[in-house]
Motif scaffolding. Structure first.
Motif, PDB file in Angstrom:
ATOM      1  N   LYS A  68       0.930  -1.159  -0.047  1.00 34.97           N
ATOM      2  CA  LYS A  68       0.136   0.009  -0.051  1.00 34.97           C
ATOM      3  C   LYS A  68       0.975   1.233   0.112  1.00 34.97           C
ATOM      4  CE  LYS A  68      -3.851  -2.416   2.167  1.00 34.97           C
ATOM      5  NZ  LYS A  68      -4.370  -2.755   3.282  1.00 34.97           N
ATOM      6  N   GLY A  69       1.803   1.119   0.734  1.00 35.57           N
ATOM      7  CA  GLY A  69       3.032   2.405   0.692  1.00 35.57           C
ATOM      8  C   GLY A  69       3.522   2.873  -0.728  1.00 35.57           C
ATOM      9  N   PHE A  70       3.829   1.624  -1.564  1.00 33.26           N
ATOM     10  CA  PHE A  70       4.239   1.750  -2.829  1.00 33.26           C
ATOM     11  C   PHE A  70       3.167   2.588  -3.564  1.00 33.26           C
ATOM     12  CE2 PHE A  70       3.947   0.327  -7.366  1.00 33.26           C
ATOM     13  CZ  PHE A  70       4.756   1.093  -7.636  1.00 33.26           C
ATOM     14  N   GLN A  71       1.919   2.129  -3.629  1.00 32.09           N
ATOM     15  CA  GLN A  71       0.732   2.899  -4.461  1.00 32.09           C
ATOM     16  C   GLN A  71       0.708   4.239  -3.968  1.00 32.09           C
ATOM     17  OE1 GLN A  71      -0.959   1.436  -6.966  1.00 32.09           O
ATOM     18  NE2 GLN A  71       0.310  -0.386  -6.441  1.00 32.09           N
ATOM     19  N   HIS A  72       0.706   4.869  -2.514  1.00 33.86           N
ATOM     20  CA  HIS A  72       0.670   5.816  -2.164  1.00 33.86           C
ATOM     21  C   HIS A  72       1.854   6.735  -2.637  1.00 33.86           C
ATOM     22  CE1 HIS A  72      -3.099   6.112   0.373  1.00 33.86           C
ATOM     23  NE2 HIS A  72      -2.836   4.800   0.436  1.00 33.86           N
ATOM     24  N   SER A  73       3.074   6.220  -2.723  1.00 36.93           N
ATOM     25  CA  SER A  73       4.207   6.752  -3.065  1.00 36.93           C
ATOM     26  C   SER A  73       4.070   7.292  -4.524  1.00 36.93           C
ATOM     27  CB  SER A  73       5.698   6.256  -2.927  1.00 36.93           C
ATOM     28  OG  SER A  73       5.920   5.059  -3.753  1.00 36.93           O
ATOM     29  N   MET A  74       3.276   6.343  -5.484  1.00 34.21           N
ATOM     30  CA  MET A  74       3.324   6.813  -6.731  1.00 34.21           C
ATOM     31  C   MET A  74       2.114   7.815  -6.980  1.00 34.21           C
ATOM     32  SD  MET A  74       5.139   4.763  -8.669  1.00 34.21           S
ATOM     33  CE  MET A  74       6.290   5.446  -7.412  1.00 34.21           C
ATOM     34  N   TRP A  75       1.036   7.752  -6.111  1.00 38.81           N
ATOM     35  CA  TRP A  75       0.070   8.709  -5.986  1.00 38.81           C
ATOM     36  C   TRP A  75       0.241   9.954  -5.559  1.00 38.81           C
ATOM     37  CZ3 TRP A  75      -3.768   4.609  -3.518  1.00 38.81           C
ATOM     38  CH2 TRP A  75      -4.043   3.660  -4.392  1.00 38.81           C
ATOM     39  N   LYS A  76       1.457  10.186  -4.726  1.00 42.09           N
ATOM     40  CA  LYS A  76       2.164  11.226  -3.766  1.00 42.09           C
ATOM     41  C   LYS A  76       0.846  11.666  -3.017  1.00 42.09           C
ATOM     42  CE  LYS A  76       5.339  12.775  -7.254  1.00 42.09           C
ATOM     43  NZ  LYS A  76       6.149  11.626  -7.001  1.00 42.09           N
ATOM     44  N   THR A  77       0.441  10.439  -2.348  1.00 39.07           N
ATOM     45  CA  THR A  77      -0.521  10.650  -1.002  1.00 39.07           C
ATOM     46  C   THR A  77       0.019  10.030   0.039  1.00 39.07           C
ATOM     47  OG1 THR A  77      -1.839   8.491  -1.738  1.00 39.07           O
ATOM     48  CG2 THR A  77      -2.559  10.390  -2.724  1.00 39.07           C
ATOM     49  N   ALA A 136      10.209   3.953   0.930  1.00 37.23           N
ATOM     50  CA  ALA A 136      11.504   3.477   0.585  1.00 37.23           C
ATOM     51  C   ALA A 136      12.278   2.874   1.923  1.00 37.23           C
ATOM     52  CB  ALA A 136      12.291   4.383   0.136  1.00 37.23           C
ATOM     53  N   ASN A 137      12.030   3.785   2.909  1.00 33.52           N
ATOM     54  CA  ASN A 137      12.577   3.327   4.322  1.00 33.52           C
ATOM     55  C   ASN A 137      11.992   1.893   4.839  1.00 33.52           C
ATOM     56  OD1 ASN A 137      13.906   5.717   4.171  1.00 33.52           O
ATOM     57  ND2 ASN A 137      12.522   6.670   5.962  1.00 33.52           N
ATOM     58  N   ILE A 138      10.822   1.602   4.662  1.00 41.82           N
ATOM     59  CA  ILE A 138      10.218   0.341   5.031  1.00 41.82           C
ATOM     60  C   ILE A 138      10.901  -0.616   4.180  1.00 41.82           C
ATOM     61  CG2 ILE A 138       7.977  -0.915   5.135  1.00 41.82           C
ATOM     62  CD1 ILE A 138       6.568   1.517   5.746  1.00 41.82           C
ATOM     63  N   VAL A 139      11.104  -0.645   2.921  1.00 38.50           N
ATOM     64  CA  VAL A 139      11.646  -1.624   2.055  1.00 38.50           C
ATOM     65  C   VAL A 139      13.113  -1.802   2.732  1.00 38.50           C
ATOM     66  CG1 VAL A 139      12.327  -2.278   0.038  1.00 38.50           C
ATOM     67  CG2 VAL A 139       9.884  -1.504   0.397  1.00 38.50           C
ATOM     68  N   SER A 140      13.746  -0.745   2.580  1.00 33.51           N
ATOM     69  CA  SER A 140      15.256  -1.050   2.973  1.00 33.51           C
ATOM     70  C   SER A 140      15.622  -1.067   4.364  1.00 33.51           C
ATOM     71  CB  SER A 140      16.121   0.456   2.676  1.00 33.51           C
ATOM     72  OG  SER A 140      15.550   1.633   3.351  1.00 33.51           O
ATOM     73  N   GLY A 141      14.799  -0.874   5.098  1.00 32.41           N
ATOM     74  CA  GLY A 141      14.929  -1.289   6.728  1.00 32.41           C
ATOM     75  C   GLY A 141      15.026  -2.657   6.577  1.00 32.41           C
ATOM     76  N   THR A 142      14.016  -3.255   6.025  1.00 37.57           N
ATOM     77  CA  THR A 142      14.081  -4.859   5.973  1.00 37.57           C
ATOM     78  C   THR A 142      15.362  -5.514   5.206  1.00 37.57           C
ATOM     79  OG1 THR A 142      11.615  -4.787   6.097  1.00 37.57           O
ATOM     80  CG2 THR A 142      12.773  -6.754   5.207  1.00 37.57           C
ATOM     81  N   LEU A 143      15.683  -4.916   4.205  1.00 34.37           N
ATOM     82  CA  LEU A 143      16.787  -5.368   3.322  1.00 34.37           C
ATOM     83  C   LEU A 143      18.227  -5.181   3.820  1.00 34.37           C
ATOM     84  CD1 LEU A 143      15.734  -4.216  -0.289  1.00 34.37           C
ATOM     85  CD2 LEU A 143      15.770  -6.551   0.529  1.00 34.37           C
ATOM     86  N   TYR A 144      18.121  -4.199   4.655  1.00 34.82           N
ATOM     87  CA  TYR A 144      19.492  -3.905   5.208  1.00 34.82           C
ATOM     88  C   TYR A 144      19.919  -3.878   6.626  1.00 34.82           C
ATOM     89  CZ  TYR A 144      20.270  -2.334   0.362  1.00 34.82           C
ATOM     90  OH  TYR A 144      20.170  -2.330  -0.849  1.00 34.82           O
ATOM     91  N   LYS A 145      18.672  -4.808   7.191  1.00 37.65           N
ATOM     92  CA  LYS A 145      19.058  -4.944   9.061  1.00 37.65           C
ATOM     93  C   LYS A 145      20.173  -5.707   9.096  1.00 37.65           C
ATOM     94  CE  LYS A 145      15.331  -8.097   9.716  1.00 37.65           C
ATOM     95  NZ  LYS A 145      14.007  -8.209  10.323  1.00 37.65           N
ATOM     96  N   ASN A 146      20.745  -5.677  10.217  1.00 36.52           N
ATOM     97  CA  ASN A 146      21.930  -6.847  10.638  1.00 36.52           C
ATOM     98  C   ASN A 146      21.562  -8.143  10.445  1.00 36.52           C
ATOM     99  OD1 ASN A 146      23.604  -4.745  10.880  1.00 36.52           O
ATOM    100  ND2 ASN A 146      23.196  -4.558  13.124  1.00 36.52           N
ATOM    101  N   SER A 147      22.397  -9.086   9.994  1.00 30.44           N
ATOM    102  CA  SER A 147      21.930 -10.284  10.049  1.00 30.44           C
ATOM    103  C   SER A 147      22.156 -11.070  11.328  1.00 30.44           C
ATOM    104  CB  SER A 147      22.948 -10.958   8.806  1.00 30.44           C
ATOM    105  OG  SER A 147      22.711 -12.635   8.829  1.00 30.44           O
ATOM    106  N   ILE A 148      21.628 -12.195  11.542  1.00 34.42           N
ATOM    107  CA  ILE A 148      21.618 -13.035  12.540  1.00 34.42           C
ATOM    108  C   ILE A 148      23.228 -13.843  12.513  1.00 34.42           C
ATOM    109  CG2 ILE A 148      20.851 -14.889  14.183  1.00 34.42           C
ATOM    110  CD1 ILE A 148      18.028 -13.940  13.063  1.00 34.42           C
TER     111      ILE A 148
END
Length: 165
Positions: A68-77, A136-148
């Motif tokens: 849903k955040g992707f849609q809102h980022s595209m719509w600028k809402t 982008a922060n939500i997506v990158s937070g998941t991708l770049y968090k520290n590995s176990i």
């Protein structure tokens, strides 16, 4: 979307809108004693026998926010995410989600806490956290968090496997 707030003109044209997502938490065990106490504005006689399933809440809810955040980022809402402050803090921590200024955010988190009214003893929600972020922060937070650490995983696996024999 759980709810939408929209600005419409007299001809029914929508000029702006904000989506609102409401989130509860998955639990294990029985929450009924705690729920009944809260809805009846009573105190619990003893600690409840449930716990939060944080990872399940995170994986289910953040997946929705990414989509849903992707849609809102595209719509600028903006999409507003409302949840209890303890749940919000845990989701931000698990997801390694960075904050951004509200005026630069397309996802805004609103956290509330329950406060007891001293006059009637009832519990009411009160706004306690406002945090802005972006898709982008939500997506990158998941991708770049520290590995176990793999050695920690191996130790836990060994403990589980050897405790069953």
């Amino acid at each position: 979307m759980d709810m939408v707030l929209a600005e419409m003109d007299e001809w029914g044209e929508i000029h702006k809108f904000v989506s609102v997502e409401l989130q509860a938490v998955d639990i294990t065990g029985s929450y009924f004693p705690a729920y009944n106490a809260l809805t009846n504005s009573e105190m619990l006689e003893r600690a409840p026998t449930y716990s939060f399933n944080w990872k399940n809440v995170y994986k289910r809810y953040v997946t929705q926010l990414i989509d849903k955040g992707f849609q809102h980022s595209m719509w600028k809402t903006i999409i507003v995410s409302v949840m209890q402050d303890t749940v919000l803090e845990r989701i931000l921590q698990i997801g390694n989600i960075a904050s951004s200024p509200i005026n630069e955010s397309n996802v805004v988190f609103l956290g509330y806490k329950f406060v007891e009214d001293e006059f009637n003893g009832r519990f009411t929600p009160e706004l306690s956290i406002i945090k802005g972020t972006t898709h982008a922060n939500i997506v990158s937070g998941t991708l770049y968090k520290n590995s176990i650490d793999i050695n920690d995983v191996k130790r836990r696996l060994k403990d589980k496997l050897t405790s069953r024999h």
